[in-house]
Design a protein around this motif. Structure first.
Motif, PDB file in Angstrom:
ATOM      1  N   ARG A 349       0.848  -1.180   0.000  1.00  0.00           N
ATOM      2  CA  ARG A 349       0.000   0.000   0.000  1.00  0.00           C
ATOM      3  C   ARG A 349       0.895   1.244   0.000  1.00  0.00           C
ATOM      4  N   PRO A 350       1.070   1.883  -1.168  1.00  0.00           N
ATOM      5  CA  PRO A 350       1.942   3.059  -1.275  1.00  0.00           C
ATOM      6  C   PRO A 350       1.263   4.300  -0.695  1.00  0.00           C
ATOM      7  N   MET A 351       1.356   4.461   0.610  1.00  0.00           N
ATOM      8  CA  MET A 351       0.673   5.559   1.285  1.00  0.00           C
ATOM      9  C   MET A 351       1.347   5.832   2.623  1.00  0.00           C
ATOM     10  N   ARG A 352       0.984   6.955   3.200  1.00  0.00           N
ATOM     11  CA  ARG A 352       1.455   7.296   4.544  1.00  0.00           C
ATOM     12  C   ARG A 352       0.698   6.484   5.590  1.00  0.00           C
ATOM     13  N   ALA A 353       1.261   6.445   6.789  1.00  0.00           N
ATOM     14  CA  ALA A 353       0.612   5.737   7.896  1.00  0.00           C
ATOM     15  C   ALA A 353      -0.773   6.321   8.162  1.00  0.00           C
ATOM     16  N   ARG A 354      -0.892   7.638   8.109  1.00  0.00           N
ATOM     17  CA  ARG A 354      -2.156   8.309   8.383  1.00  0.00           C
ATOM     18  C   ARG A 354      -3.267   7.796   7.473  1.00  0.00           C
ATOM     19  N   GLU A 355      -2.974   7.654   6.185  1.00  0.00           N
ATOM     20  CA  GLU A 355      -3.996   7.206   5.243  1.00  0.00           C
ATOM     21  C   GLU A 355      -4.390   5.758   5.510  1.00  0.00           C
ATOM     22  N   PHE A 356      -3.427   4.934   5.929  1.00  0.00           N
ATOM     23  CA  PHE A 356      -3.754   3.537   6.217  1.00  0.00           C
ATOM     24  C   PHE A 356      -4.717   3.432   7.395  1.00  0.00           C
ATOM     25  N   PHE A 357      -4.447   4.180   8.455  1.00  0.00           N
ATOM     26  CA  PHE A 357      -5.292   4.099   9.649  1.00  0.00           C
ATOM     27  C   PHE A 357      -6.633   4.805   9.469  1.00  0.00           C
ATOM     28  N   TYR A 358      -6.622   5.944   8.787  1.00  0.00           N
ATOM     29  CA  TYR A 358      -7.854   6.706   8.637  1.00  0.00           C
ATOM     30  C   TYR A 358      -8.692   6.249   7.451  1.00  0.00           C
ATOM     31  N   GLY A 359      -8.046   5.753   6.401  1.00  0.00           N
ATOM     32  CA  GLY A 359      -8.780   5.371   5.210  1.00  0.00           C
ATOM     33  C   GLY A 359      -9.308   6.593   4.478  1.00  0.00           C
ATOM     34  N   SER A 360      -9.924   6.360   3.343  1.00  0.00           N
ATOM     35  CA  SER A 360     -10.514   7.444   2.557  1.00  0.00           C
ATOM     36  C   SER A 360     -11.505   6.846   1.577  1.00  0.00           C
ATOM     37  N   GLU A 361     -12.227   7.717   0.881  1.00  0.00           N
ATOM     38  CA  GLU A 361     -13.206   7.241  -0.094  1.00  0.00           C
ATOM     39  C   GLU A 361     -12.529   6.496  -1.233  1.00  0.00           C
ATOM     40  N   THR A 362     -11.309   6.905  -1.567  1.00  0.00           N
ATOM     41  CA  THR A 362     -10.610   6.267  -2.693  1.00  0.00           C
ATOM     42  C   THR A 362      -9.836   5.030  -2.261  1.00  0.00           C
ATOM     43  N   SER A 363      -9.258   5.062  -1.053  1.00  0.00           N
ATOM     44  CA  SER A 363      -8.411   3.940  -0.624  1.00  0.00           C
ATOM     45  C   SER A 363      -9.167   2.875   0.154  1.00  0.00           C
ATOM     46  N   GLY A 364     -10.353   3.218   0.670  1.00  0.00           N
ATOM     47  CA  GLY A 364     -11.116   2.243   1.434  1.00  0.00           C
ATOM     48  C   GLY A 364     -10.709   2.221   2.892  1.00  0.00           C
ATOM     49  N   ASN A 365     -11.202   1.229   3.604  1.00  0.00           N
ATOM     50  CA  ASN A 365     -10.915   1.103   5.035  1.00  0.00           C
ATOM     51  C   ASN A 365     -10.092  -0.155   5.277  1.00  0.00           C
ATOM     52  N   TYR A 366      -8.809   0.031   5.557  1.00  0.00           N
ATOM     53  CA  TYR A 366      -7.916  -1.104   5.745  1.00  0.00           C
ATOM     54  C   TYR A 366      -8.051  -1.727   7.127  1.00  0.00           C
ATOM     55  N   LEU A 367      -8.591  -0.978   8.071  1.00  0.00           N
ATOM     56  CA  LEU A 367      -8.736  -1.520   9.421  1.00  0.00           C
ATOM     57  C   LEU A 367      -9.696  -2.703   9.436  1.00  0.00           C
ATOM     58  N   GLU A 368     -10.655  -2.681   8.552  1.00  0.00           N
ATOM     59  CA  GLU A 368     -11.565  -3.825   8.445  1.00  0.00           C
ATOM     60  C   GLU A 368     -10.816  -5.049   7.932  1.00  0.00           C
ATOM     61  N   ALA A 369      -9.889  -4.824   7.003  1.00  0.00           N
ATOM     62  CA  ALA A 369      -9.127  -5.933   6.432  1.00  0.00           C
ATOM     63  C   ALA A 369      -8.200  -6.590   7.457  1.00  0.00           C
ATOM     64  N   ILE A 370      -7.747  -5.814   8.441  1.00  0.00           N
ATOM     65  CA  ILE A 370      -6.877  -6.388   9.477  1.00  0.00           C
ATOM     66  C   ILE A 370      -7.656  -6.676  10.757  1.00  0.00           C
ATOM     67  N   ASN A 371      -8.967  -6.656  10.637  1.00  0.00           N
ATOM     68  CA  ASN A 371      -9.883  -6.985  11.741  1.00  0.00           C
ATOM     69  C   ASN A 371      -9.721  -6.070  12.953  1.00  0.00           C
ATOM     70  N   ARG A 372      -9.488  -4.791  12.701  1.00  0.00           N
ATOM     71  CA  ARG A 372      -9.364  -3.827  13.792  1.00  0.00           C
ATOM     72  C   ARG A 372     -10.178  -2.568  13.519  1.00  0.00           C
ATOM     73  N   LYS A 373     -11.282  -2.710  12.829  1.00  0.00           N
ATOM     74  CA  LYS A 373     -12.136  -1.548  12.602  1.00  0.00           C
ATOM     75  C   LYS A 373     -12.867  -1.230  13.890  1.00  0.00           C
ATOM     76  N   PRO A 374     -12.659  -0.038  14.448  1.00  0.00           N
ATOM     77  CA  PRO A 374     -13.274   0.274  15.731  1.00  0.00           C
ATOM     78  C   PRO A 374     -14.723   0.708  15.584  1.00  0.00           C
ATOM     79  N   GLU A 375     -15.542   0.292  16.510  1.00  0.00           N
ATOM     80  CA  GLU A 375     -16.918   0.749  16.581  1.00  0.00           C
ATOM     81  C   GLU A 375     -17.103   1.400  17.955  1.00  0.00           C
ATOM     82  N   PRO A 376     -17.863   2.496  18.022  1.00  0.00           N
ATOM     83  CA  PRO A 376     -18.099   3.137  19.321  1.00  0.00           C
ATOM     84  C   PRO A 376     -18.766   2.172  20.295  1.00  0.00           C
ATOM     85  N   ASN A 377     -18.451   2.295  21.568  1.00  0.00           N
ATOM     86  CA  ASN A 377     -19.095   1.467  22.588  1.00  0.00           C
ATOM     87  C   ASN A 377     -20.582   1.811  22.692  1.00  0.00           C
TER      88      ASN A 377
END
Length: 377
Positions: A349-377
């Protein structure tokens, strides 16, 4: 069948490997521009006398080595090259040379003073300038390191309730950005099995217990701003004290110098980080996912290849390797470390750390792919 070396299968163990590109999100220098930043800190910073002297001596050492670079290809603008050169001189003839040993201490202090100054500059910025992210029903603002520390520790939002997860962070960075976020957000962590307890009441450090999964393990393979050598070994056999941060180390440590190790092939001749390296190899054996962020596998750190080999040779759980780096050369270097047989599970993934953790409309959400997508309590 001999089962004494049988690997354990893990279904949800994330191992994060962090390099300077992760800490660069706090505007900390990377190795290639470290000296120029250090010079600016020397001019602008309110440093202690010994910190100023340490920076001056490091810059003088670089000047003295200019002749050597005419004979062999050395990048003297890279702080890791200078640090590694002092380490190789220390081992000359099988004994420690007083002059180079003192110089190594000066480099440790110069690096520590520079990183501490840059960290404090970052913390003084308004949160809106620190890549803030609102989270939860109340819209609480978290800066990038609070957010990413919560993800990697598995403690942000509903992630905290996942009892099956295990989280390990292997860091090659000297700074204490993660420790500061852990303390700020009441996140307990361990420096790994066999490491000393903290000298500070404010550091939420707990002893690592084999098989423990309820707290994140942070393994710092090159030392840390809040570690300091001590002439007396503790009950754990390690001659190192651990403090909350650089400021507390400078106040309470006997030698007032952080224990930082150069990325050279022999690794830590004094033995401080041996436990961390052993712990890292063991954690890699059970990794389900490896996420490499901002790490370039520099030529000064080729020993890491053997660490990965030792860990992954006994791994039966690995399902994916994520390589996050916005530097094309670094990306290629890390990818080439792995065997072609791994090609189908490596996700560059040719991107900065910020984009990987935050995701975007173009890059998607990588936290879901690594099973760490946070949901509010």
């Amino acid at each position: 069948m001999n089962t004494s070396f049988a690997p354990e299968f893990h279904t949800d163990h994330n191992v994060y490997i962090l390099g300077a590109g992760y800490s660069a999100e706090a505007r900390l220098p990377v190795m290639s521009n470290f000296l120029s930043v250090m010079q600016k800190v020397r001019v602008a910073g309110s440093l202690a006398k010994d910190e100023k002297e340490a920076i001056d001596q490091l810059l003088q050492f670089r000047l003295e080595l200019a002749g050597a670079s005419n004979r062999i290809n050395l990048d003297l603008d890279n702080i890791e090259t200078l640090f590694s050169l002092t380490a190789s001189q220390i081992m000359e003839g099988g004994h420690i040379l007083d002059k180079t040993d003192r110089l190594r201490s000066k480099i440790q202090l110069a690096i520590g003073a520079t990183l501490n100054y840059c960290q404090n500059e970052y913390y003084e910025l308004p949160i809106s300038s620190r890549e803030d992210r609102t989270f939860g029903p109340d819209g609480v603002a978290l800066d990038f390191f609070d957010f990413s520390a919560g993800i990697m520790s598995g403690t942000l939002g509903a992630l905290k309730g996942n009892q099956n997860q295990e989280n390990t962070i292997i860091s090659f960075n000297y700074d204490t950005l993660l420790e500061d976020s852990f303390s700020k957000n009441q996140i307990y962590f361990s420096y790994g099995y066999g490491m000393p307890r903290s000298k500070s009441q404010d550091l939420l450090l707990v002893p690592d217990v084999p098989g423990q999964r309820n707290c994140v393990t942070l393994l710092k393979l090159h030392g840390s701003l809040n570690w300091s050598e001590t002439p007396i070994k503790g009950a754990d056999g390690l001659a190192v004290n651990i403090y909350k941060d650089y400021k507390e180390l400078r106040t309470k440590s006997p030698d007032r110098i952080p224990t930082l190790m150069p990325p050279w092939w022999k690794k830590d001749p004094t033995g401080f980080t041996t436990s961390s390296w052993a712990n890292a190899a063991k954690k890699l054996q059970t990794a389900t996912r490896i996420i490499i962020i901002g790490y370039s596998l520099p030529v000064t750190d080729q020993y890491v290849k053997y660490l990965l080999g030792a860990g992954l040779s006994k791994n039966i759980s690995l399902s994916s390797v994520w390589v996050v780096n916005n530097n094309a050369h670094a990306m290629k270097s890390v990818k080439s470390t792995f065997s072609p047989s791994f090609a189908n599970i490596i996700f560059p993934r040719p991107m900065r750390a910020r984009e990987f953790f935050y995701g975007s409309e173009t890059s998607g959400n990588y936290l879901e792919a690594i099973n760490r997508k946070p949901e509010p309590n």
